[in-house]
Design a protein around this motif. Structure first.
Motif, PDB file in Angstrom:
ATOM      1  N   PHE A 181       1.096  10.928   7.033  1.00  0.00           N
ATOM      2  CA  PHE A 181       1.459  10.865   8.963  1.00  0.00           C
ATOM      3  C   PHE A 181       2.943  11.388   9.227  1.00  0.00           C
ATOM      4  O   PHE A 181       4.022  11.816   8.603  1.00  0.00           O
ATOM      5  N   LEU A 182       2.846  12.056  10.503  1.00  0.00           N
ATOM      6  CA  LEU A 182       3.480  13.240  11.526  1.00  0.00           C
ATOM      7  C   LEU A 182       4.722  12.690  11.869  1.00  0.00           C
ATOM      8  O   LEU A 182       4.602  11.483  12.426  1.00  0.00           O
ATOM      9  N   ILE A 183       5.223  12.898  11.473  1.00  0.00           N
ATOM     10  CA  ILE A 183       6.701  12.380  11.843  1.00  0.00           C
ATOM     11  C   ILE A 183       7.484  13.694  12.331  1.00  0.00           C
ATOM     12  O   ILE A 183       7.718  14.103  11.084  1.00  0.00           O
ATOM     13  N   ASP A 184       8.374  13.702  13.499  1.00  0.00           N
ATOM     14  CA  ASP A 184       9.041  15.380  12.865  1.00  0.00           C
ATOM     15  C   ASP A 184      10.845  14.785  13.353  1.00  0.00           C
ATOM     16  O   ASP A 184      11.517  15.365  14.414  1.00  0.00           O
ATOM     17  N   ARG A 185      11.120  15.297  12.221  1.00  0.00           N
ATOM     18  CA  ARG A 185      12.761  14.640  12.320  1.00  0.00           C
ATOM     19  C   ARG A 185      12.975  15.715  10.670  1.00  0.00           C
ATOM     20  O   ARG A 185      11.919  16.579  10.213  1.00  0.00           O
ATOM     21  N   SER A 186      13.930  15.800  10.125  1.00  0.00           N
ATOM     22  CA  SER A 186      14.516  16.328   9.591  1.00  0.00           C
ATOM     23  C   SER A 186      14.126  15.538   7.853  1.00  0.00           C
ATOM     24  O   SER A 186      14.888  14.815   7.894  1.00  0.00           O
ATOM     25  N   ASP A 213       1.193  -1.361   0.607  1.00  0.00           N
ATOM     26  CA  ASP A 213       0.454   0.185   0.017  1.00  0.00           C
ATOM     27  C   ASP A 213       0.422   1.241  -0.058  1.00  0.00           C
ATOM     28  O   ASP A 213       2.230   1.435   1.110  1.00  0.00           O
ATOM     29  N   TRP A 214       0.523   2.638  -0.805  1.00  0.00           N
ATOM     30  CA  TRP A 214       0.941   3.717  -0.366  1.00  0.00           C
ATOM     31  C   TRP A 214       0.798   3.857   0.284  1.00  0.00           C
ATOM     32  O   TRP A 214      -0.209   3.930   0.405  1.00  0.00           O
ATOM     33  N   LEU A 215       1.419   5.146   0.879  1.00  0.00           N
ATOM     34  CA  LEU A 215       1.513   6.300   2.243  1.00  0.00           C
ATOM     35  C   LEU A 215       2.280   7.232   2.337  1.00  0.00           C
ATOM     36  O   LEU A 215       2.930   6.801   1.306  1.00  0.00           O
ATOM     37  N   THR A 216       2.193   8.160   2.457  1.00  0.00           N
ATOM     38  CA  THR A 216       2.555   9.278   2.710  1.00  0.00           C
ATOM     39  C   THR A 216       3.267   9.702   4.519  1.00  0.00           C
ATOM     40  O   THR A 216       2.129   9.461   5.350  1.00  0.00           O
ATOM     41  N   LEU A 217       4.327  10.333   4.133  1.00  0.00           N
ATOM     42  CA  LEU A 217       4.676  10.651   5.257  1.00  0.00           C
ATOM     43  C   LEU A 217       5.183  12.188   5.639  1.00  0.00           C
ATOM     44  O   LEU A 217       5.405  12.736   4.484  1.00  0.00           O
ATOM     45  N   ASN A 218       4.530  13.099   6.847  1.00  0.00           N
ATOM     46  CA  ASN A 218       4.825  14.197   6.459  1.00  0.00           C
ATOM     47  C   ASN A 218       6.632  14.026   7.391  1.00  0.00           C
ATOM     48  O   ASN A 218       6.089  14.363   9.140  1.00  0.00           O
ATOM     49  N   ILE A 219       7.366  14.162   7.017  1.00  0.00           N
ATOM     50  CA  ILE A 219       8.933  14.969   8.019  1.00  0.00           C
ATOM     51  C   ILE A 219       8.928  16.062   7.940  1.00  0.00           C
ATOM     52  O   ILE A 219       9.355  16.501   6.638  1.00  0.00           O
TER      53      ILE A 219
END
Length: 389
Positions: A136-141, A89-95
């Motif tokens: 999906f939210l991930i607080d990284r660079s 499945d495709w997914l999108t990450l908000n980095i």
């Protein structure tokens, strides 16, 4: 003027209406700013790749990707419903505010024990938070995450110019991608040039001197000049603290007021050098030649060789009025015909030292070791109070 609506690839929410100007590259730059991603490709609603701005019509709906293939936005709901069952499945990450589109299998398969694999192996195991677009939210660079995602895609380390390897390594460790971290550690180690400990040559040092303003303090602490020819150079006021000057040719050099504290001068030749006001505290000049040197400063500034190792040095004929040789080691040294008037030799080791023909008037030899020392042909008689051992 043409206007188009831009959506992130695979979605039909939170679009941006923009005006079309200039080239396709200009539109991609505008899309990057509006949608918060690195726009590489534009697709129409049927998945056709736009490679010429002339193909864009007024009121077109376009989908912007970061280089990945077109994703039909109408399948978005279906993908969300089936997300736990399929590993493709495709997914999108908000980095860190930047969007990355990838597949679940990419995040899970290559490094199954990583944090990313645990986060996305099963739906909502970690309670992953999503933004309004479903990313999906991930607080990284983001700039350090991109090489990590590419590594998970194809197993190769590809890092663009300007990206700090240490930053990528830190992210790899954070996400628990151990194999990548090990490869990055090796790459970082190999990227550092080996330390060059080879001695500086006369040519290199002269170029260094000429490039330095006359009023600037020249710092040469710890530099390696071993065996270099520095004869007859003007080296006044230079800081050679802890420098390696062993076996150097410093004949007739001007070292007035230079700092040679803890420097290695073993085996060096300083014959005829000007050493007025020099600082040589705790320096090692064992076996050096200092014949005919001038340590005497008319202004009264005294040379300081306190604690220096001067074993076996040859200082014959040197002018050393008022010199400080306190607790220095001069065992087996040759000081014939030296002017040591008013010198401080308290606690100095003068065992087997040849002091014949020296002027030791008013010199302080209290506590010095004069065992086997030669005091023949003294210019002035040695007073009993000057030596107590």
């Amino acid at each position: 003027m043409r206007r188009v609506t831009l959506f992130v690839n695979g979605t039909s929410k939170n679009g941006k209406v923009v005006a079309v100007y200039g080239t396709l590259s200009d539109l991609l730059t505008l899309a990057s700013n509006k949608l918060g991603l690195r726009a590489c490709n534009l697709y129409n609603g049927k998945g056709g790749l736009i490679d010429d701005i002339a193909l864009i019509r007024d009121d077109d709906v376009l989908y912007v990707s970061e280089g990945d293939a077109f994703i039909d936005p109408h399948s978005e709901g279906k993908m969300s419903d089936d997300i736990s069952g399929s590993h493709t499945d495709w997914l999108t990450l908000n980095i860190g505010g930047r969007l990355f589109t990838t597949t679940r299998s990419t995040l899970v398969s290559k490094e199954p024990d990583s944090m990313l694999a645990h986060m996305f192996r099963e739906k909502d195991v970690w309670g992953n938070k999503q933004d309004e677009r479903g990313a999906f939210l991930i607080d990284r660079s983001p700039e350090y995450f991109e090489p990590i995602l590419n590594y998970l895609r194809h197993g190769q380390i590809i890092i663009n110019d300007g990206i700090n390897l240490l930053g990528v390594l830190e992210e790899a460790r954070f996400f628990g991608i151990e194999q990548l971290a090990e490869q990055l550690e090796v790459a970082i180690k190999n990227s550092h040039p080996p330390e060059d400990h080879s001695p500086l040559s006369r040519k290199e040092f002269v170029r260094f001197l000429l490039a330095t303003p006359t009023k600037s303090e020249l710092r040469c602490q710890g530099l390696n000049f071993s065996g270099a020819d520095l004869s007859r150079l003007d080296l006044r006021y230079i800081n050679f603290k802890m420098a390696n000057l062993s076996r150097c040719n410093l004949t007739y050099a001007n070292l007035c007021c230079s700092n040679l504290e803890r420097a290695d001068l073993s085996g060096a030749n300083l014959d005829g050098a000007n050493l007025q006001g020099v600082k040589m505290l705790c320096s090692n000049a064992e076996g050096a030649s200092l014949k005919g040197c001038n340590f005497e400063d008319p202004s009264g500034l005294k040379a300081n060789l306190e604690g220096a190792n001067l074993k076996g040095v040859d200082m014959e004929g040197s002018q050393m009025t008022g010199i400080n040789l306190r607790v220095a080691t001069l065992k087996n040294a040759k000081l014939k015909n030296c002017n040591l008037r008013g010198a401080t030799l308290a606690g100095t080791d003068l065992e087997n030292c040849d002091l014949s023909g020296c002027d030791l008037q008013e010199a302080n030899l209290r506590g010095s070791n004069v065992k086997g020392a030669i005091f023949e042909e003294m210019l002035t008689p040695l007073h009993m109070s000057q030596s107590v051992r």
